[in-house]
Design a protein around this motif. Structure first.
Motif, PDB file in Angstrom:
ATOM      1  N   UNK A   1       7.088  -0.298 -16.718  1.00 21.48           N
ATOM      2  CA  UNK A   1       6.147   0.606 -17.378  1.00 21.48           C
ATOM      3  C   UNK A   1       5.808   1.808 -16.511  1.00 21.48           C
ATOM      4  N   UNK A   2       5.387   2.879 -17.175  1.00 20.83           N
ATOM      5  CA  UNK A   2       4.856   4.048 -16.472  1.00 20.83           C
ATOM      6  C   UNK A   2       3.449   3.726 -16.001  1.00 20.83           C
ATOM      7  N   UNK A   3       2.999   4.299 -14.922  1.00 24.03           N
ATOM      8  CA  UNK A   3       3.739   5.158 -14.002  1.00 24.03           C
ATOM      9  C   UNK A   3       4.646   4.335 -13.093  1.00 24.03           C
ATOM     10  N   UNK A   4       5.513   5.016 -12.386  1.00 24.68           N
ATOM     11  CA  UNK A   4       6.455   4.409 -11.427  1.00 24.68           C
ATOM     12  C   UNK A   4       7.509   3.536 -12.104  1.00 24.68           C
ATOM     13  N   UNK A   5       7.756   3.775 -13.369  1.00 22.03           N
ATOM     14  CA  UNK A   5       8.777   3.024 -14.102  1.00 22.03           C
ATOM     15  C   UNK A   5      10.135   3.166 -13.418  1.00 22.03           C
ATOM     16  N   UNK A   6      10.823   2.015 -13.249  1.00 24.57           N
ATOM     17  CA  UNK A   6      12.153   2.013 -12.654  1.00 24.57           C
ATOM     18  C   UNK A   6      12.184   1.897 -11.147  1.00 24.57           C
ATOM     19  N   UNK A   7      11.023   1.931 -10.502  1.00 29.89           N
ATOM     20  CA  UNK A   7      10.952   1.796  -9.048  1.00 29.89           C
ATOM     21  C   UNK A   7      10.604   0.359  -8.661  1.00 29.89           C
ATOM     22  N   UNK A   8      11.032  -0.016  -7.449  1.00 34.14           N
ATOM     23  CA  UNK A   8      10.579  -1.270  -6.850  1.00 34.14           C
ATOM     24  C   UNK A   8       9.141  -1.059  -6.397  1.00 34.14           C
ATOM     25  N   UNK A   9       8.289  -2.020  -6.725  1.00 30.56           N
ATOM     26  CA  UNK A   9       6.856  -1.860  -6.488  1.00 30.56           C
ATOM     27  C   UNK A   9       6.242  -3.220  -6.174  1.00 30.56           C
ATOM     28  N   UNK A  10       5.096  -3.210  -5.511  1.00 29.44           N
ATOM     29  CA  UNK A  10       4.366  -4.446  -5.249  1.00 29.44           C
ATOM     30  C   UNK A  10       3.779  -4.989  -6.544  1.00 29.44           C
ATOM     31  N   UNK A  11       3.305  -6.216  -6.474  1.00 31.73           N
ATOM     32  CA  UNK A  11       2.668  -6.881  -7.604  1.00 31.73           C
ATOM     33  C   UNK A  11       1.209  -6.443  -7.633  1.00 31.73           C
ATOM     34  N   UNK A  12       0.694  -6.112  -8.797  1.00 32.33           N
ATOM     35  CA  UNK A  12      -0.698  -5.685  -8.836  1.00 32.33           C
ATOM     36  C   UNK A  12      -1.176  -5.344 -10.225  1.00 32.33           C
ATOM     37  N   UNK A  13      -2.404  -4.866 -10.270  1.00 29.45           N
ATOM     38  CA  UNK A  13      -3.007  -4.478 -11.534  1.00 29.45           C
ATOM     39  C   UNK A  13      -4.386  -3.904 -11.299  1.00 29.45           C
ATOM     40  N   UNK A  14      -4.964  -3.394 -12.374  1.00 33.34           N
ATOM     41  CA  UNK A  14      -6.284  -2.788 -12.211  1.00 33.34           C
ATOM     42  C   UNK A  14      -7.367  -3.858 -12.174  1.00 33.34           C
ATOM     43  N   UNK A  15      -8.450  -3.495 -11.527  1.00 29.80           N
ATOM     44  CA  UNK A  15      -9.619  -4.367 -11.453  1.00 29.80           C
ATOM     45  C   UNK A  15     -10.464  -4.087 -12.683  1.00 29.80           C
ATOM     46  N   UNK A  16     -10.912  -5.131 -13.334  1.00 30.59           N
ATOM     47  CA  UNK A  16     -11.671  -5.000 -14.572  1.00 30.59           C
ATOM     48  C   UNK A  16     -13.156  -4.812 -14.294  1.00 30.59           C
ATOM     49  N   UNK A  17     -13.849  -4.193 -15.227  1.00 27.76           N
ATOM     50  CA  UNK A  17     -15.298  -3.979 -15.121  1.00 27.76           C
ATOM     51  C   UNK A  17     -15.998  -5.311 -14.863  1.00 27.76           C
ATOM     52  N   UNK A  18     -16.878  -5.336 -13.869  1.00 25.74           N
ATOM     53  CA  UNK A  18     -17.667  -6.513 -13.470  1.00 25.74           C
ATOM     54  C   UNK A  18     -16.841  -7.655 -12.892  1.00 25.74           C
ATOM     55  N   UNK A  19     -15.601  -7.383 -12.534  1.00 24.24           N
ATOM     56  CA  UNK A  19     -14.743  -8.418 -11.954  1.00 24.24           C
ATOM     57  C   UNK A  19     -14.830  -8.348 -10.428  1.00 24.24           C
ATOM     58  N   UNK A  20     -15.151  -9.446  -9.804  1.00 25.98           N
ATOM     59  CA  UNK A  20     -15.186  -9.529  -8.348  1.00 25.98           C
ATOM     60  C   UNK A  20     -13.761  -9.487  -7.802  1.00 25.98           C
ATOM     61  N   UNK A  21     -13.606  -8.962  -6.577  1.00 25.61           N
ATOM     62  CA  UNK A  21     -12.281  -8.815  -5.994  1.00 25.61           C
ATOM     63  C   UNK A  21     -11.530 -10.135  -5.899  1.00 25.61           C
ATOM     64  N   UNK A  22     -12.210 -11.212  -5.483  1.00 25.39           N
ATOM     65  CA  UNK A  22     -11.507 -12.488  -5.358  1.00 25.39           C
ATOM     66  C   UNK A  22     -11.007 -12.982  -6.714  1.00 25.39           C
ATOM     67  N   UNK A  23     -11.769 -12.722  -7.779  1.00 25.15           N
ATOM     68  CA  UNK A  23     -11.317 -13.100  -9.118  1.00 25.15           C
ATOM     69  C   UNK A  23     -10.126 -12.239  -9.533  1.00 25.15           C
ATOM     70  N   UNK A  24     -10.176 -10.932  -9.247  1.00 28.12           N
ATOM     71  CA  UNK A  24      -9.066 -10.037  -9.589  1.00 28.12           C
ATOM     72  C   UNK A  24      -7.783 -10.479  -8.885  1.00 28.12           C
TER      73      UNK A  24
END
Length: 163
Positions: free
Chosen positions: A42-65
């Motif tokens: 998916x865009x952005x960075x579509x077609x590139x090798x990338x780390x695993x990740x995602x956005x942090x959700x509203x009211x979500x603590x970092x350890x839960x994310x």
């Protein structure tokens, strides 16, 4: 309690991406000297090798994310607390919406995972283990991923820790 699946109406989400930075969390997954990267679908960075990740959700603590992203993108539960590498800024000319750029404030953590089951294919179509040298040399690894390893190496060498 934060729900696992948070739905934001599409036009609102487009406006959010167009007008505000997103906060994301990336996991540098290691097995010894090897780093797991996935080829983005998916865009952005579509077609590139990338780390695993995602956005942090509203009211979500970092350890839960971290746990949610590890489960959704790797199919595993993290053991222990990942090592904080640093804060990075990603600016892209594109996004999932035509004509809209993306701005991420990216928190990067490192974790060691010994056993990975069949990896999900909805964000990355294929996965590969890289040494740091290999990923720094590859034209197909996104420059933002290379920055993680260049900065981490500099901080380790100077003894100044993470930024």
């Amino acid at each position: 309690m934060l729900k696992h699946d948070v739905f934001i109406e599409e036009t609102l989400f487009r406006d959010i991406i167009e007008n505000t930075p997103l906060v994301s969390l990336d996991l540098v997954v290691r097995q010894g000297e090897k780093i797991l990267l996935g080829k983005r679908l998916n865009k952005p960075a579509k077609g590139y090798w990338f780390t695993i990740g995602g956005r942090i959700l509203k009211n979500e603590k970092l350890d839960h994310a971290m746990q949610r992203i590890a489960k959704d993108e790797l199919g595993v539960q993290l053991n222990g607390t990942p090592r904080f590498i640093g804060v990075f800024e990603h600016l892209y000319d594109d996004s999932i919406y035509d004509g809209v750029s993306t701005h991420y404030i990216n928190l990067v953590y490192e974790t060691e995972i010994d056993d990975l089951p069949d990896l999900p294919r909805d964000q990355h179509d294929t996965y590969r283990w890289f040494t740091v040298g290999e990923l720094l040399e590859s034209e197909d690894v996104h420059r933002y991923i290379k920055e993680i390893f260049v900065r981490d190496k500099q901080m380790t060498r100077t003894g100044k820790g993470t930024v």
